[in-house]
Design a protein around this motif. Structure first.
Motif, PDB file in Angstrom:
ATOM      1  N   SER A 157       4.231 -33.000   8.414  1.00 41.16           N
ATOM      2  CA  SER A 157       3.009 -32.900   7.453  1.00 41.16           C
ATOM      3  C   SER A 157       2.054 -31.782   7.674  1.00 41.16           C
ATOM      4  N   CYS A 158       1.092 -31.976   6.341  1.00 40.73           N
ATOM      5  CA  CYS A 158       0.403 -30.632   6.360  1.00 40.73           C
ATOM      6  C   CYS A 158      -1.257 -31.446   5.696  1.00 40.73           C
ATOM      7  N   TRP A 209       5.422 -24.661   2.648  1.00 39.15           N
ATOM      8  CA  TRP A 209       5.649 -24.068   4.051  1.00 39.15           C
ATOM      9  C   TRP A 209       6.883 -22.910   4.316  1.00 39.15           C
ATOM     10  N   TYR A 210       6.285 -21.961   5.197  1.00 47.85           N
ATOM     11  CA  TYR A 210       7.103 -20.627   5.209  1.00 47.85           C
ATOM     12  C   TYR A 210       7.208 -21.439   7.045  1.00 47.85           C
ATOM     13  N   ARG A 211       7.700 -20.185   8.238  1.00 43.78           N
ATOM     14  CA  ARG A 211       8.481 -20.558   9.057  1.00 43.78           C
ATOM     15  C   ARG A 211       8.611 -19.040   9.845  1.00 43.78           C
ATOM     16  N   ASP A 240       1.713 -35.942  -0.925  1.00 45.58           N
ATOM     17  CA  ASP A 240       0.784 -37.962  -1.609  1.00 45.58           C
ATOM     18  C   ASP A 240       0.366 -37.506  -1.745  1.00 45.58           C
ATOM     19  N   ASN A 241      -0.319 -37.523  -2.593  1.00 40.72           N
ATOM     20  CA  ASN A 241      -2.253 -37.108  -3.603  1.00 40.72           C
ATOM     21  C   ASN A 241      -2.950 -38.010  -2.664  1.00 40.72           C
ATOM     22  N   VAL A 273       0.739 -32.931   2.177  1.00 33.99           N
ATOM     23  CA  VAL A 273       2.143 -32.066   1.812  1.00 33.99           C
ATOM     24  C   VAL A 273       3.566 -32.354   3.077  1.00 33.99           C
ATOM     25  N   TYR A 274       3.883 -32.517   2.661  1.00 29.62           N
ATOM     26  CA  TYR A 274       5.034 -33.090   3.323  1.00 29.62           C
ATOM     27  C   TYR A 274       6.796 -31.661   3.679  1.00 29.62           C
TER      28      TYR A 274
END
Length: 113
Positions: free
Chosen positions: A21-22, A36-38, A72-73, A78-79
């Motif tokens: 989750s973010c 998303w990055y890693r 999810d607004n 952000v997931y």
């Protein structure tokens, strides 16, 4: 002030799943391209997935068919759903807002038996 807070990382066996989750503040995830990055040890940070304000979605080839990005607004979150995890998915995962060039602190994902 933009703040992105990742959570949901952990240790999982190969073939397992995790959902990252973010949680965002200071911006609206629905109005921004969020990614998303890693970054694995000794490696450069690499792109994983993004979702645009218009819900255009793109994935790195290495995660296509296994990872799903969503938002999810109402929760302004952000997931990243990660399934069929592999050892090579081990990394610190970061959330990013493209427009503001903001990054979260990262969450560690370790895939190991």
């Amino acid at each position: 002030q933009v703040q992105l807070v990742e959570s949901g990382g952990g240790l999982v066996q190969p073939g397992g799943s995790l959902r990252l989750s973010c949680a965002a503040s200071g911006i609206s995830v629905s109005s921004n391209t969020m990614g998303w990055y890693r970054q694995a040890p000794g490696e450069q940070r690499e792109f994983v997935a993004f979702i645009s304000s218009g819900r255009n979605i793109n994935y790195a080839d290495s995660v296509k068919g296994r990872f799903t990005i969503s938002r999810d607004n109402a929760e302004n979150t952000v997931y990243l759903q990660m399934n069929n995890l592999k050892a090579e998915d081990t990394a610190v995962y970061y959330c990013n807002c493209l427009r503001t060039a903001s990054w979260g602190q990262g969450t560690q994902v370790t895939v190991s038996s």
